[in-house]
Design a protein around this motif. Structure first.
Motif, PDB file in Angstrom:
ATOM      1  N   TRP A 299       0.653  -1.189  -0.096  1.00  0.00           N
ATOM      2  CA  TRP A 299      -0.054   0.339   0.045  1.00  0.00           C
ATOM      3  C   TRP A 299       0.910   1.547   0.108  1.00  0.00           C
ATOM      4  N   ASN A 300       1.606   1.266   0.330  1.00  0.00           N
ATOM      5  CA  ASN A 300       2.896   2.544   1.338  1.00  0.00           C
ATOM      6  C   ASN A 300       3.411   2.889  -0.270  1.00  0.00           C
ATOM      7  N   THR A 301       4.305   1.562  -1.078  1.00  0.00           N
ATOM      8  CA  THR A 301       4.172   1.717  -2.038  1.00  0.00           C
ATOM      9  C   THR A 301       4.115   2.344  -3.160  1.00  0.00           C
ATOM     10  N   SER A 302       2.694   1.410  -3.289  1.00  0.00           N
ATOM     11  CA  SER A 302       1.533   2.353  -4.467  1.00  0.00           C
ATOM     12  C   SER A 302       1.646   3.753  -3.974  1.00  0.00           C
ATOM     13  N   LEU A 303       0.994   4.178  -3.338  1.00  0.00           N
ATOM     14  CA  LEU A 303       0.168   5.486  -2.435  1.00  0.00           C
ATOM     15  C   LEU A 303       1.624   6.547  -3.250  1.00  0.00           C
ATOM     16  N   SER A 304       2.683   6.091  -2.592  1.00  0.00           N
ATOM     17  CA  SER A 304       4.159   6.805  -2.767  1.00  0.00           C
ATOM     18  C   SER A 304       4.218   6.776  -3.863  1.00  0.00           C
ATOM     19  N   ALA A 305       3.705   6.339  -4.628  1.00  0.00           N
ATOM     20  CA  ALA A 305       3.982   6.391  -6.736  1.00  0.00           C
ATOM     21  C   ALA A 305       3.165   7.064  -7.536  1.00  0.00           C
TER      22      ALA A 305
END
Length: 510
Positions: free
Chosen positions: A258-264
């Motif tokens: 989740w954090n990786t996707s939202l950061s992207a």
């Protein structure tokens, strides 16, 4: 004094500084103008008006709930301001700054001139971290971060706005606006802030988890992408509001994925404004090659090739599937947008301007500040980006390996086997009979030999790249290049910055 709030591409009440300031100064008219000349342009369309009309209906209901009203007038903005001035006396005009197409740019200059002639104050406010032209690019990234970190303004609880003279009730808002481009768009997203907020919540609560790995293939992008772009383009949701919601979601992130996707996704919002800043700094980018040396490329308009490309009949299954999907939905994912531009401007060697206008008219999320810089980047006319020639067969094999997307949108090929679905023109006559399709009759042969045409395009691009070309490219990079990592000059870091732009700065960014 009377306050007039001119709504343009900011169709919301939340975090709307012009409205908030106007309410603090006096009685208010909330004005939206339907401009017939705008709706006859090559880059506008009926589907865009249908979306905006729904946004206006939603805004009208929100204002009614707060004891206000939305004044919708039709005609030339300057003439409508004249009418308000004549019947209501002096007023102060409030609006957000707009980075639109050249037509709206000239329209705004005419409004500014009218304000000067009538001693009228026009208060404009930024709404997405984009600064008016003339500012130093070296400080842009820090400015964007500072602007996005400011708290959002709430929607006023009470908006005692009253009607402008000559305003139209909702029953008289026109249904049909564009005189030519009225292609049906049955899969279009519905307009309105409430719809946009529902989509935002579905993205932050469920769909966004797999965002990073699902945005390239048209098979997964429909659900995996945020699908917020039309609501941002029309201002139903503000950029600062979206960034704030995104950062709050990241703070309560449930997993690394989740954090990786939202950061992207947040990174792409930065690139969203970065590209709009390019058009703000150079409005002529809509019609003129950014790098003057690329004028030598001499792409000639071929009506036969353009029509085949526009109708999804190029003979390359993935290209045709994406164009037909776009016509149906008013949206297609970023990589497929880039492929559509690449095919039109390299192997078909068409000028990018009509390509840009056609695609803009199909996009319900048409954002000029993203659209024109991205078109030029994909067409190889910026001088600061390495040309990317998308091979439609390789794209199809990678992103639709079993041909599900192709068969759905190019039903002529529905009986073709997986082995031939990406290159049906290579089938023998016997195989064509078995697949119930005759290439050249039921489905076209490719318009050109892709490999040969691409080699010719690369040779033409290479021929204009001399020392003077590179010096001009450095100057362009200095004006428009990214400074996200803090590099001050184009020089030795420009290649690194260009690579980052190529990786992150794709069509539509969502």
């Amino acid at each position: 004094m009377l306050q007039v709030v001119w709504f343009k591409r900011d169709l919301r009440l939340y975090d709307h500084r012009p409205l908030t300031e106007a309410l603090a100064r006096g009685p208010v008219i909330c004005l939206y103008v339907i401009e017939d000349e705008y709706w006859a342009l090559a880059d506008t369309s009926q589907r865009q008006w249908d979306f905006i009309r729904e946004c206006l209906q939603d805004l009208h209901l929100e204002l009614q709930f707060r004891q206000g009203t939305l004044s919708v007038a039709r005609g030339d903005v300057v003439q409508i301001l004249d009418r308000i001035y004549a019947e209501c006396g002096r007023f102060c005009l409030h609006s957000h700054e707009e980075t639109g197409n050249l037509w709206t740019y000239e329209r705004d200059k005419a409004v500014a001139q009218w304000c000067r002639q009538h001693d009228t104050v026009w208060r404009e406010h930024a709404q997405m971290g984009v600064r008016r032209a003339g500012n130093d690019r070296d400080t842009w990234a820090s400015h964007w971060q500072k602007w996005m970190s400011q708290p959002c303004l709430g929607a006023p609880e009470h908006i005692p706005a009253f009607s402008a003279p000559g305003s139209l009730p909702p029953s008289q808002w026109p249904q049909q606006m564009h005189p030519h481009n009225r292609l049906p768009c049955p899969g279009r997203q519905p307009g309105g802030r409430r719809q946009g907020l529902d989509i935002l919540q579905s993205f932050l609560n469920t769909r966004g988890e797999f965002y990073r790995g699902s945005i390239s293939s048209p098979l997964t992008a429909e659900d995996g992408c945020s699908r917020l772009s039309p609501y941002l383009a029309t201002g139903c949701i503000g950029m600062r509001e979206l960034v704030t919601c995104l950062r709050q979601a990241r703070a309560r992130s449930r997993s690394v994925r989740w954090n990786t996707s939202l950061s992207a996704f947040e990174s792409r919002l930065w690139w969203h404004c970065h590209f709009i800043q390019k058009l703000e700094d150079e409005p002529e980018m809509e019609i003129q090659n950014l790098h003057p040396a690329t004028n030598q490329l001499d792409r000639e308009y071929d009506p036969y090739m353009m029509t085949a490309w526009q109708e999804g009949k190029t003979g390359w299954p993935m290209v045709d599937a994406c164009m037909r999907y776009l016509i149906h939905h008013g949206w297609v994912n970023f990589r497929m947008r880039a492929m559509l531009v690449s095919v039109a401007t390299y192997p078909l060697w068409q000028p990018w301007q009509p390509v840009a206008h056609w695609l803009a008219s199909l996009f319900t999320d048409y954002e000029p500040g993203i659209h024109y810089p991205q078109i030029q980047m994909q067409a190889g006319t910026t001088g600061i980006n390495i040309p990317r020639i998308y091979n439609p067969t390789l794209q199809a094999q990678r992103l639709d390996p079993e041909g599900h997307f192709i068969r759905r949108w190019v039903p002529e090929l529905r009986s073709v086997s997986n082995h031939w679905i990406h290159q049906p023109w290579l089938m023998s006559q016997r195989q064509q009979r078995e697949a119930q399709v005759v290439i050249g009759e039921d489905y076209p042969m490719p318009l050109v030999d892709f490999s040969q045409a691409s080699r010719q395009a690369k040779a033409r691009l290479t021929a204009i790249r001399d020392d003077n070309f590179r010096q001009q490219a450095n100057d362009i990079g200095e004006k428009h290049g990214s400074r996200k990592r803090g590099s001050r000059k184009a020089g030795p870091r420009m290649k690194q910055e260009n690579k980052k732009a190529r990786e992150a700065g794709q069509m539509s960014l969502f």
